[in-house]
Design an enzyme around this catalytic site. Structure first.
Site, PDB file in Angstrom:
ATOM      1  N   ASP A  95      14.169 -18.120   6.643  1.00 43.30           N
ATOM      2  CA  ASP A  95      14.462 -16.690   6.632  1.00 43.30           C
ATOM      3  C   ASP A  95      15.129 -16.286   5.318  1.00 43.30           C
ATOM      4  O   ASP A  95      15.928 -17.038   4.760  1.00 43.30           O
ATOM      5  CB  ASP A  95      15.385 -16.362   7.814  1.00 43.30           C
ATOM      6  CG  ASP A  95      15.427 -14.873   8.116  1.00 43.30           C
ATOM      7  OD1 ASP A  95      14.566 -14.138   7.609  1.00 43.30           O
ATOM      8  OD2 ASP A  95      16.331 -14.453   8.864  1.00 43.30           O
ATOM      9  N   GLY A  96      14.820 -15.085   4.852  1.00 47.34           N
ATOM     10  CA  GLY A  96      15.533 -14.529   3.702  1.00 47.34           C
ATOM     11  C   GLY A  96      14.705 -14.363   2.447  1.00 47.34           C
ATOM     12  O   GLY A  96      15.245 -13.964   1.407  1.00 47.34           O
ATOM     13  N   ASN A  97      13.396 -14.617   2.501  1.00 45.44           N
ATOM     14  CA  ASN A  97      12.567 -14.473   1.300  1.00 45.44           C
ATOM     15  C   ASN A  97      12.584 -13.036   0.764  1.00 45.44           C
ATOM     16  O   ASN A  97      12.711 -12.812  -0.441  1.00 45.44           O
ATOM     17  CB  ASN A  97      11.117 -14.865   1.602  1.00 45.44           C
ATOM     18  CG  ASN A  97      10.949 -16.342   1.868  1.00 45.44           C
ATOM     19  OD1 ASN A  97      11.777 -17.151   1.468  1.00 45.44           O
ATOM     20  ND2 ASN A  97       9.870 -16.693   2.547  1.00 45.44           N
ATOM     21  N   TRP A 100      15.925 -12.141  -0.753  1.00 46.89           N
ATOM     22  CA  TRP A 100      16.081 -12.864  -2.026  1.00 46.89           C
ATOM     23  C   TRP A 100      15.349 -12.110  -3.137  1.00 46.89           C
ATOM     24  O   TRP A 100      15.878 -11.953  -4.253  1.00 46.89           O
ATOM     25  CB  TRP A 100      15.526 -14.270  -1.868  1.00 46.89           C
ATOM     26  CG  TRP A 100      15.712 -15.175  -3.041  1.00 46.89           C
ATOM     27  CD1 TRP A 100      16.785 -15.984  -3.308  1.00 46.89           C
ATOM     28  CD2 TRP A 100      14.783 -15.384  -4.118  1.00 46.89           C
ATOM     29  NE1 TRP A 100      16.585 -16.681  -4.477  1.00 46.89           N
ATOM     30  CE2 TRP A 100      15.358 -16.326  -4.996  1.00 46.89           C
ATOM     31  CE3 TRP A 100      13.528 -14.875  -4.418  1.00 46.89           C
ATOM     32  CZ2 TRP A 100      14.723 -16.776  -6.144  1.00 46.89           C
ATOM     33  CZ3 TRP A 100      12.883 -15.309  -5.575  1.00 46.89           C
ATOM     34  CH2 TRP A 100      13.477 -16.242  -6.418  1.00 46.89           C
ATOM     35  N   ARG A 108       8.503  -8.273  -2.172  1.00 45.25           N
ATOM     36  CA  ARG A 108       8.702  -9.302  -1.164  1.00 45.25           C
ATOM     37  C   ARG A 108       7.783 -10.500  -1.396  1.00 45.25           C
ATOM     38  O   ARG A 108       8.142 -11.642  -1.105  1.00 45.25           O
ATOM     39  CB  ARG A 108       8.475  -8.720   0.232  1.00 45.25           C
ATOM     40  CG  ARG A 108       9.530  -7.693   0.638  1.00 45.25           C
ATOM     41  CD  ARG A 108       9.213  -7.087   1.999  1.00 45.25           C
ATOM     42  NE  ARG A 108       9.297  -8.080   3.062  1.00 45.25           N
ATOM     43  CZ  ARG A 108      10.421  -8.372   3.714  1.00 45.25           C
ATOM     44  NH1 ARG A 108      11.559  -7.768   3.397  1.00 45.25           N
ATOM     45  NH2 ARG A 108      10.407  -9.267   4.676  1.00 45.25           N
ATOM     46  N   HIS A 112       8.347 -14.622  -1.084  1.00 50.19           N
ATOM     47  CA  HIS A 112       7.553 -15.551  -0.280  1.00 50.19           C
ATOM     48  C   HIS A 112       7.014 -16.696  -1.135  1.00 50.19           C
ATOM     49  O   HIS A 112       6.983 -17.849  -0.694  1.00 50.19           O
ATOM     50  CB  HIS A 112       6.398 -14.819   0.389  1.00 50.19           C
ATOM     51  CG  HIS A 112       6.825 -13.821   1.423  1.00 50.19           C
ATOM     52  ND1 HIS A 112       7.743 -14.138   2.411  1.00 50.19           N
ATOM     53  CD2 HIS A 112       6.468 -12.518   1.628  1.00 50.19           C
ATOM     54  CE1 HIS A 112       7.926 -13.076   3.185  1.00 50.19           C
ATOM     55  NE2 HIS A 112       7.183 -12.093   2.727  1.00 50.19           N
ATOM     56  N   THR A 141       3.964 -14.481  15.692  1.00 56.56           N
ATOM     57  CA  THR A 141       3.112 -13.495  16.355  1.00 56.56           C
ATOM     58  C   THR A 141       3.625 -12.079  16.108  1.00 56.56           C
ATOM     59  O   THR A 141       2.852 -11.114  16.172  1.00 56.56           O
ATOM     60  CB  THR A 141       3.066 -13.770  17.870  1.00 56.56           C
ATOM     61  OG1 THR A 141       4.408 -13.921  18.372  1.00 56.56           O
ATOM     62  CG2 THR A 141       2.290 -15.036  18.180  1.00 56.56           C
ATOM     63  N   LEU A 206       5.847 -38.114   6.077  1.00 64.38           N
ATOM     64  CA  LEU A 206       6.400 -37.055   6.916  1.00 64.38           C
ATOM     65  C   LEU A 206       5.288 -36.246   7.579  1.00 64.38           C
ATOM     66  O   LEU A 206       4.238 -35.994   6.975  1.00 64.38           O
ATOM     67  CB  LEU A 206       7.279 -36.159   6.052  1.00 64.38           C
ATOM     68  CG  LEU A 206       8.000 -34.978   6.693  1.00 64.38           C
ATOM     69  CD1 LEU A 206       9.323 -34.732   5.971  1.00 64.38           C
ATOM     70  CD2 LEU A 206       7.160 -33.709   6.648  1.00 64.38           C
TER      71      LEU A 206
END
Length: 315
Positions: A95-97, A100, A108, A112, A141, A206
């Site tokens: 969260d917070g892109n 920022w 925005r 991202h 969603t 991973l």
């Protein structure tokens, strides 16, 4: 796998280095048991016979040499760290892109893109330290309600991410899959995602699970419908239904529940993310906006997790 201390490599004012099977561990000087810091990152607390004792350098060297000679300092270091310190599965609400980017007077989409770069860096570091699973909330969603330009930007960014991974497939060790309902995505994007899953399926590092058009309630509703269909067709009986069976109808089938959920930007909610799987997850809230989140912040979250007393409803 056992690790044997077989040679004193060197001393500094703060630590003695001992070779361990091909690598080394750093053991800090303390008055009690030594703190063993593998590869300079993770701390494992050994038994009551510390490898380095006291602050006197000469005495420490003598004691370390004796312990090596007597082969007292054998231990399952890697297994102990994996089992006792690190969460196997970390889920992240990135969260917070947008905020920022706004702080930098940028659109925005700029935030991202920076967030995607942060994820790439973090995945490489997490893979190095032995995290087995990371699930990220990439597109929910509810995100369809955002402005069309922003949605299109996110989808194009996902296309770029997949293309870059396919291009770098030979050097990557990360296995990638998705959770969520992909049916609403464009056909070309669905095809790219399927290609990505296929080419990364043999990777041994991973496991990255990307939440795309994912919502926890939607996932549960889809699982209920699938299970009801199986019940109606006679493939399962009502007496068969339990938590384990229900979990097998979820998008996360075969994936362990996350021990740790991290949310950035200081928001204190899960936002429809993994409601079934997060029942006993530890939650860590970081004030950092996602593009500013790095390996040091991840270390803080893991350290916080390690200090939790996880009782699972017991005492």
């Amino acid at each position: 796998m056992k690790f044997y201390c077989n040679k004193v490599i060197g001393f500094t004012k703060k630590a003695v280095r001992l070779s361990i099977g091909g690598g080394y561990i750093k053991i800090a000087y303390y008055d009690y048991i030594g703190n063993i810091d593998i590869a300079g990152n993770w701390i494992f607390y050994g038994d009551n016979d510390g490898l380095v004792y006291g602050k006197n350098r000469r005495k420490s060297k003598k004691r370390a040499t004796r312990l090596i000679r007597d082969r007292i300092c054998t231990f399952n270091a890697k297994e102990a760290i994996m089992e006792n310190s690190l969460p196997k599965h970390i889920a992240i609400i990135m969260d917070g892109n947008g905020r920022w980017a706004k702080k930098r007077f940028m659109p925005r989409s700029f935030g991202h893109r920076a967030g995607a770069q942060t994820l790439n860096k973090l995945l490489k570091e997490a893979d190095k330290i032995g995290i087995e699973h990371i699930t990220v909330y990439a597109f929910s969603t509810e995100n369809w309600t955002r402005p069309k330009d922003e949605v299109n930007s996110l989808m194009n960014l996902l296309r770029e991410y997949i293309d870059d991974y396919i291009k770098d497939n030979e050097t990557s060790n990360i296995k990638i899959d998705s959770i969520g309902d992909l049916s609403r995505l464009d056909e070309d994007l669905r095809n790219k995602i399927n290609t990505l899953k296929e080419i990364s399926s043999c990777k041994k590092g991973l496991n990255l699970h990307i939440g795309l058009n994912y919502g926890g309630r939607d996932e549960i509703m889809r699982a209920v419908k699938k299970m009801y269909g199986e019940l109606k067709s006679g493939n399962i009986k009502e007496s068969d239904i339990n938590e384990e069976l229900f979990s097998s109808y979820l998008d996360t089938k075969g994936i362990p529940d996350p021990e740790l959920i991290i949310r950035t930007s200081g928001e204190m909610r899960l936002s429809n993310f993994l409601p079934w799987q997060s029942t006993y997850s530890e939650i860590y809230i970081s004030d950092k906006l996602w593009p500013d989140f790095n390996i040091n912040e991840l270390n803080k979250a893991i350290e916080h997790y390690k200090n939790r007393d996880r009782r699972f409803g017991g005492r």
